[in-house]
Design a protein around this motif. Structure first.
Motif, PDB file in Angstrom:
ATOM      1  N   PRO A   2       0.417  -1.418   0.172  1.00  0.00           N
ATOM      2  CA  PRO A   2       0.479  -0.371  -0.235  1.00  0.00           C
ATOM      3  C   PRO A   2       1.119   0.928   0.089  1.00  0.00           C
ATOM      4  O   PRO A   2       1.900   1.261   0.221  1.00  0.00           O
ATOM      5  CB  PRO A   2      -1.354  -0.162   1.164  1.00  0.00           C
ATOM      6  CG  PRO A   2      -0.094  -1.021   2.421  1.00  0.00           C
ATOM      7  CD  PRO A   2       0.894  -1.930   1.186  1.00  0.00           C
ATOM      8  N   GLN A   3       0.375   2.542  -0.945  1.00  0.00           N
ATOM      9  CA  GLN A   3       1.372   3.329  -0.696  1.00  0.00           C
ATOM     10  C   GLN A   3       1.417   4.209   0.338  1.00  0.00           C
ATOM     11  O   GLN A   3      -0.590   3.819   0.602  1.00  0.00           O
ATOM     12  CB  GLN A   3       0.176   3.932  -1.767  1.00  0.00           C
ATOM     13  CG  GLN A   3       0.960   3.888  -3.672  1.00  0.00           C
ATOM     14  CD  GLN A   3       0.819   4.461  -4.444  1.00  0.00           C
ATOM     15  OE1 GLN A   3       0.302   5.716  -4.824  1.00  0.00           O
ATOM     16  NE2 GLN A   3       0.694   3.683  -5.401  1.00  0.00           N
ATOM     17  N   ALA A   4       1.861   5.114   1.166  1.00  0.00           N
ATOM     18  CA  ALA A   4       2.218   6.135   1.820  1.00  0.00           C
ATOM     19  C   ALA A   4       0.879   7.027   1.213  1.00  0.00           C
ATOM     20  O   ALA A   4       0.909   7.639   0.578  1.00  0.00           O
ATOM     21  CB  ALA A   4       3.122   6.804   2.245  1.00  0.00           C
ATOM     22  N   THR A   5      -0.102   7.781   2.939  1.00  0.00           N
ATOM     23  CA  THR A   5      -0.501   8.676   2.621  1.00  0.00           C
ATOM     24  C   THR A   5      -0.656   9.986   2.089  1.00  0.00           C
ATOM     25  O   THR A   5       0.700   9.472   2.956  1.00  0.00           O
ATOM     26  CB  THR A   5      -1.416   8.457   3.427  1.00  0.00           C
ATOM     27  OG1 THR A   5      -2.429   7.554   3.583  1.00  0.00           O
ATOM     28  CG2 THR A   5      -2.837   9.635   3.710  1.00  0.00           C
ATOM     29  N   ILE A   6      -1.043  10.693   1.136  1.00  0.00           N
ATOM     30  CA  ILE A   6      -0.143  12.152   0.668  1.00  0.00           C
ATOM     31  C   ILE A   6      -1.466  13.170   1.015  1.00  0.00           C
ATOM     32  O   ILE A   6      -2.829  13.190   0.626  1.00  0.00           O
ATOM     33  CB  ILE A   6       0.193  11.790  -0.459  1.00  0.00           C
ATOM     34  CG1 ILE A   6       1.159  11.069  -1.460  1.00  0.00           C
ATOM     35  CG2 ILE A   6      -0.057  13.358  -0.750  1.00  0.00           C
ATOM     36  CD1 ILE A   6       1.257  10.815  -2.815  1.00  0.00           C
ATOM     37  N   ALA A   7      -1.531  13.663   1.899  1.00  0.00           N
ATOM     38  CA  ALA A   7      -2.004  14.394   2.741  1.00  0.00           C
ATOM     39  C   ALA A   7      -1.778  16.531   2.401  1.00  0.00           C
ATOM     40  O   ALA A   7      -0.438  16.363   2.029  1.00  0.00           O
ATOM     41  CB  ALA A   7      -2.188  14.304   4.508  1.00  0.00           C
ATOM     42  N   LEU A   8      -2.867  16.876   1.988  1.00  0.00           N
ATOM     43  CA  LEU A   8      -2.913  18.110   1.659  1.00  0.00           C
ATOM     44  C   LEU A   8      -4.133  18.990   2.623  1.00  0.00           C
ATOM     45  O   LEU A   8      -5.438  18.211   2.091  1.00  0.00           O
ATOM     46  CB  LEU A   8      -2.882  18.327   0.492  1.00  0.00           C
ATOM     47  CG  LEU A   8      -3.067  20.099  -0.170  1.00  0.00           C
ATOM     48  CD1 LEU A   8      -1.546  20.246  -0.156  1.00  0.00           C
ATOM     49  CD2 LEU A   8      -3.502  20.296  -1.573  1.00  0.00           C
ATOM     50  N   ARG A   9      -3.700  20.373   2.325  1.00  0.00           N
ATOM     51  CA  ARG A   9      -5.176  21.255   3.627  1.00  0.00           C
ATOM     52  C   ARG A   9      -5.568  22.264   2.238  1.00  0.00           C
ATOM     53  O   ARG A   9      -4.684  22.428   1.060  1.00  0.00           O
ATOM     54  CB  ARG A   9      -4.127  21.902   4.867  1.00  0.00           C
ATOM     55  CG  ARG A   9      -3.965  20.752   5.667  1.00  0.00           C
ATOM     56  CD  ARG A   9      -3.428  21.836   7.188  1.00  0.00           C
ATOM     57  NE  ARG A   9      -2.292  21.850   6.747  1.00  0.00           N
ATOM     58  CZ  ARG A   9      -1.827  22.726   7.333  1.00  0.00           C
ATOM     59  NH1 ARG A   9      -2.459  23.708   8.699  1.00  0.00           N
ATOM     60  NH2 ARG A   9      -0.340  23.905   6.994  1.00  0.00           N
ATOM     61  N   ALA A  10      -6.686  22.897   2.343  1.00  0.00           N
ATOM     62  CA  ALA A  10      -7.091  23.331   1.841  1.00  0.00           C
ATOM     63  C   ALA A  10      -8.399  24.605   2.530  1.00  0.00           C
ATOM     64  O   ALA A  10      -9.032  24.255   3.548  1.00  0.00           O
ATOM     65  CB  ALA A  10      -7.783  23.246   0.227  1.00  0.00           C
ATOM     66  N   LEU A  45      -4.901  26.832  -2.376  1.00  0.00           N
ATOM     67  CA  LEU A  45      -3.883  26.646  -1.144  1.00  0.00           C
ATOM     68  C   LEU A  45      -2.554  26.872  -0.769  1.00  0.00           C
ATOM     69  O   LEU A  45      -2.228  27.894  -1.596  1.00  0.00           O
ATOM     70  CB  LEU A  45      -3.849  25.385  -2.469  1.00  0.00           C
ATOM     71  CG  LEU A  45      -4.968  24.555  -3.680  1.00  0.00           C
ATOM     72  CD1 LEU A  45      -4.232  23.882  -4.291  1.00  0.00           C
ATOM     73  CD2 LEU A  45      -5.244  23.123  -2.001  1.00  0.00           C
ATOM     74  N   ASN A  46      -1.866  26.422  -0.185  1.00  0.00           N
ATOM     75  CA  ASN A  46      -0.072  26.508   0.558  1.00  0.00           C
ATOM     76  C   ASN A  46       0.268  26.432  -1.084  1.00  0.00           C
ATOM     77  O   ASN A  46       0.373  24.991  -1.148  1.00  0.00           O
ATOM     78  CB  ASN A  46      -0.079  26.493   1.496  1.00  0.00           C
ATOM     79  CG  ASN A  46       1.359  26.943   1.874  1.00  0.00           C
ATOM     80  OD1 ASN A  46       1.945  26.606   1.915  1.00  0.00           O
ATOM     81  ND2 ASN A  46       1.429  27.979   3.189  1.00  0.00           N
ATOM     82  N   TYR A  47       1.059  27.457  -1.412  1.00  0.00           N
ATOM     83  CA  TYR A  47       1.626  26.856  -2.590  1.00  0.00           C
ATOM     84  C   TYR A  47       2.733  26.282  -2.868  1.00  0.00           C
ATOM     85  O   TYR A  47       3.573  25.249  -2.719  1.00  0.00           O
ATOM     86  CB  TYR A  47       1.966  28.412  -3.098  1.00  0.00           C
ATOM     87  CG  TYR A  47       2.913  27.984  -4.113  1.00  0.00           C
ATOM     88  CD1 TYR A  47       2.643  27.263  -5.628  1.00  0.00           C
ATOM     89  CD2 TYR A  47       4.649  28.240  -4.633  1.00  0.00           C
ATOM     90  CE1 TYR A  47       3.750  27.242  -7.071  1.00  0.00           C
ATOM     91  CE2 TYR A  47       5.264  27.524  -5.217  1.00  0.00           C
ATOM     92  CZ  TYR A  47       4.463  27.549  -6.397  1.00  0.00           C
ATOM     93  OH  TYR A  47       6.062  27.081  -7.685  1.00  0.00           O
ATOM     94  N   ILE A  48       3.690  26.440  -1.571  1.00  0.00           N
ATOM     95  CA  ILE A  48       4.807  25.566  -1.134  1.00  0.00           C
ATOM     96  C   ILE A  48       4.051  23.620  -0.207  1.00  0.00           C
ATOM     97  O   ILE A  48       4.903  23.121  -0.969  1.00  0.00           O
ATOM     98  CB  ILE A  48       5.139  26.080  -0.151  1.00  0.00           C
ATOM     99  CG1 ILE A  48       6.008  27.296   0.061  1.00  0.00           C
ATOM    100  CG2 ILE A  48       6.401  25.761   1.133  1.00  0.00           C
ATOM    101  CD1 ILE A  48       6.340  28.129   1.357  1.00  0.00           C
ATOM    102  N   GLU A  49       3.168  23.921   0.191  1.00  0.00           N
ATOM    103  CA  GLU A  49       1.998  22.546   0.621  1.00  0.00           C
ATOM    104  C   GLU A  49       2.445  22.325  -0.517  1.00  0.00           C
ATOM    105  O   GLU A  49       2.360  20.664  -1.238  1.00  0.00           O
ATOM    106  CB  GLU A  49       0.909  22.970   1.385  1.00  0.00           C
ATOM    107  CG  GLU A  49       1.918  23.146   2.581  1.00  0.00           C
ATOM    108  CD  GLU A  49       0.154  23.202   3.649  1.00  0.00           C
ATOM    109  OE1 GLU A  49      -0.840  23.044   3.239  1.00  0.00           O
ATOM    110  OE2 GLU A  49       0.560  23.764   5.315  1.00  0.00           O
TER     111      GLU A  49
END
Length: 227
Positions: A2-10, A45-49
């Motif tokens: 299984p692939q690691a979870t990739i998370a992003l906030r908005a 979105l935060n550009y760097i994130e």
């Protein structure tokens, strides 16, 4: 595996009648979230994130997108726009997927191993295709598809789309008869020399080369005699 979870906030981007530019110092870029039977949402979105997440996920890996305090949803980075001068991403489209519905997407190819025809025979490796269009359930998505080059042992050998072993759950969107990668014979020294030599322009048979005026000589226009 299984692939690691990739998370992003908005966070929600409120639409105003009068558009105002967001200060660059805040480091935010606009985005939109849409999908089957969901109400589209305008986001910040935060550009760097986002840049970090995009480097990990690309356009073929699921991302857990959390909009403010809502429960994260599974999305794909469907599309993006970038500045033509700086290549900086300035807008993103997210597609929210349903885990029980198949999706169609492109997955990049990763070439592994070494072609014996290149190492031992001096052949030239030519790559024609860098990604494949596939359909699958979201949970079966992979970041890339590996293509082993070791079967390329002879000159003129090739690996076709139909030769590639797809990971479980993936299906080609169309029949694959096209060559993904192939070996071309090495060019002879005489051929390389002929390609490097610039051919001289030849005048048609019977044509005379136009005389060029000497330096400082006045060029007079031709007269048309009218009778």
């Amino acid at each position: 595996m299984p692939q690691a979870t990739i998370a992003l906030r908005a966070r929600i981007r409120e639409e105003k009648k009068k558009k105002t530019k967001l200060p660059k110092s805040q480091g935010l870029i606009p985005a939109v979230l849409y999908g089957h039977k969901i109400v589209p949402k305008n986001l910040w979105l935060n550009y760097i994130e986002f840049e970090k997440v995009f480097g990990q996920a690309g356009e073929s890996t699921l991302v857990d997108l959390a909009v403010e305090k809502e429960k994260p949803v599974k999305v794909l980075i469907q599309d993006y726009q970038a500045d033509v001068l700086t290549s900086r991403i300035n807008h993103v489209d997210f597609h929210q997927v349903r885990m029980d519905e198949k999706i169609h997407t492109e997955i990049g190819l990763k070439f592994i191993g070494e072609a014996p025809a290149v190492k031992e025979l001096g052949g030239i490796l030519v790559t024609n295709i860098h990604a494949l269009e596939v359909s699958c359930l979201p949970q079966d998505l992979v970041h890339e598809i590996e293509v082993d080059l070791s079967p390329l042992k002879g000159l003129d050998d090739a690996i076709h789309v139909s030769d590639i072993k797809l990971p479980p759950g993936l299906a080609l969107k169309a029949a694959g008869t096209e060559a993904v990668v192939l070996i071309q014979p090495p060019r002879a020294e005489e051929e390389l020399a002929a390609m490097a030599a610039k051919p001289e322009e030849k005048l048609p048979e019977g044509a005379k080369e136009e005389a060029k005026p000497e330096e400082g000589e006045e060029v007079k226009p031709e007269k048309n005699d009218k009778k």
